[in-house]
Design a protein around this motif. Structure first.
Motif, PDB file in Angstrom:
ATOM      1  N   UNK A  41       0.820  -1.220   0.000  1.00 12.27           N
ATOM      2  CA  UNK A  41       0.000   0.000   0.000  1.00 12.27           C
ATOM      3  C   UNK A  41       0.850   1.265   0.000  1.00 12.27           C
ATOM      4  N   UNK A  42       0.364   2.295  -0.715  1.00 12.42           N
ATOM      5  CA  UNK A  42       1.064   3.577  -0.648  1.00 12.42           C
ATOM      6  C   UNK A  42       0.748   4.245   0.683  1.00 12.42           C
ATOM      7  N   UNK A  64      -0.106  -0.230  19.210  1.00 11.16           N
ATOM      8  CA  UNK A  64      -0.323  -0.142  17.768  1.00 11.16           C
ATOM      9  C   UNK A  64       1.005   0.209  17.101  1.00 11.16           C
ATOM     10  N   UNK A  65       1.456  -0.682  16.228  1.00 10.32           N
ATOM     11  CA  UNK A  65       2.788  -0.575  15.613  1.00 10.32           C
ATOM     12  C   UNK A  65       2.651  -0.612  14.096  1.00 10.32           C
ATOM     13  N   UNK A  66       3.402   0.263  13.429  1.00  7.63           N
ATOM     14  CA  UNK A  66       3.415   0.278  11.956  1.00  7.63           C
ATOM     15  C   UNK A  66       4.685  -0.412  11.474  1.00  7.63           C
ATOM     16  N   UNK A  67       4.520  -1.311  10.527  1.00  5.24           N
ATOM     17  CA  UNK A  67       5.670  -2.003   9.934  1.00  5.24           C
ATOM     18  C   UNK A  67       6.186  -1.251   8.702  1.00  5.24           C
ATOM     19  N   UNK A  68       7.462  -0.869   8.757  1.00  5.24           N
ATOM     20  CA  UNK A  68       8.166  -0.439   7.554  1.00  5.24           C
ATOM     21  C   UNK A  68       7.948   0.959   7.037  1.00  5.24           C
ATOM     22  N   UNK A  69       7.010   1.730   7.599  1.00  7.62           N
ATOM     23  CA  UNK A  69       6.757   3.069   7.049  1.00  7.62           C
ATOM     24  C   UNK A  69       6.872   4.117   8.154  1.00  7.62           C
TER      25      UNK A  69
END
Length: 200
Positions: A41-42, A64-69
């Motif tokens: 996803x962009x 809550x964790x964001x992967x890679x961005x």
């Protein structure tokens, strides 16, 4: 850092319902953390999902964790950012939250800790449908990492109700699950059952 079950998203594996519904159910089941990992996803689309899922996570104190961005993690004010080992080692941005790193060797684990990682996801421990044909690294691999670093180690790869107690006996802080939750017809009860095995 919360001890327990870390749910990693993959909307392409979902057979019934929506990603939001699955995460809401998983959070009700007591997921320690939700890791939003939708690599294709962009930033705009990822941000849209992040806002919805963060709200669900916060309803029950799940991290809550964001992967890679990094940009989305910062804008969404996520609790954490999770990176691959290589990306982490070249990461130079300021991030106020938790920094997690995926590692696949003892050397990577030690280096990640030395360079400021707050937790590790180590794997894959058992054979998994996500990595077909690749043999799991096994419990000895996990135990060595847990004994060699002071930061929490989350095990990943083929973890189920039948083997989750084994990874905790190795010193793991929790278990990361993806396909089993994404494909579950009842994520709440599934995560409850995993947590029950951990006496959480």
């Amino acid at each position: 850092m919360n001890k327990g079950i870390y749910v990693i998203t993959n909307r392409k594996l979902i057979q019934e319902g929506t990603l939001t519904e699955i995460i809401e159910s998983g959070v009700k089941g007591g997921a320690a953390a939700i890791i939003l990992r939708e690599k294709d996803l962009d930033a705009d689309c990822l941000m849209e999902i992040a806002i919805k899922l963060k709200e669900k996570a916060k309803s029950n104190t799940s991290l809550f964790i964001i992967n890679g961005n990094y940009e989305v993690a910062k804008l969404a004010q996520a609790d954490g950012l999770h990176l691959s080992f290589n990306n982490f080692m070249s990461f130079q941005e300021e991030f106020d939250g938790i920094l997690g790193v995926s590692v696949h060797s003892l050397e990577e684990a030690k280096l990640a800790e030395q360079n400021g990682a707050n937790y590790l996801i180590a794997g894959h421990i058992f054979e998994t449908s996500c990595k077909e044909g690749l043999k799991g690294r096994g419990l000895d691999f996990l135990k060595k990492i847990c004994e060699s670093v002071r930061i929490p180690v989350i095990a990943i790869g083929g973890i189920s109700e039948h083997n989750i107690s084994n990874i905790m006996n190795c010193g793991a802080y929790g278990a990361a699950v993806m396909s089993s939750v994404m494909q579950s017809k009842d994520p709440e009860n599934y995560i409850c059952s995993l947590r029950h095995k951990l006496n959480l």
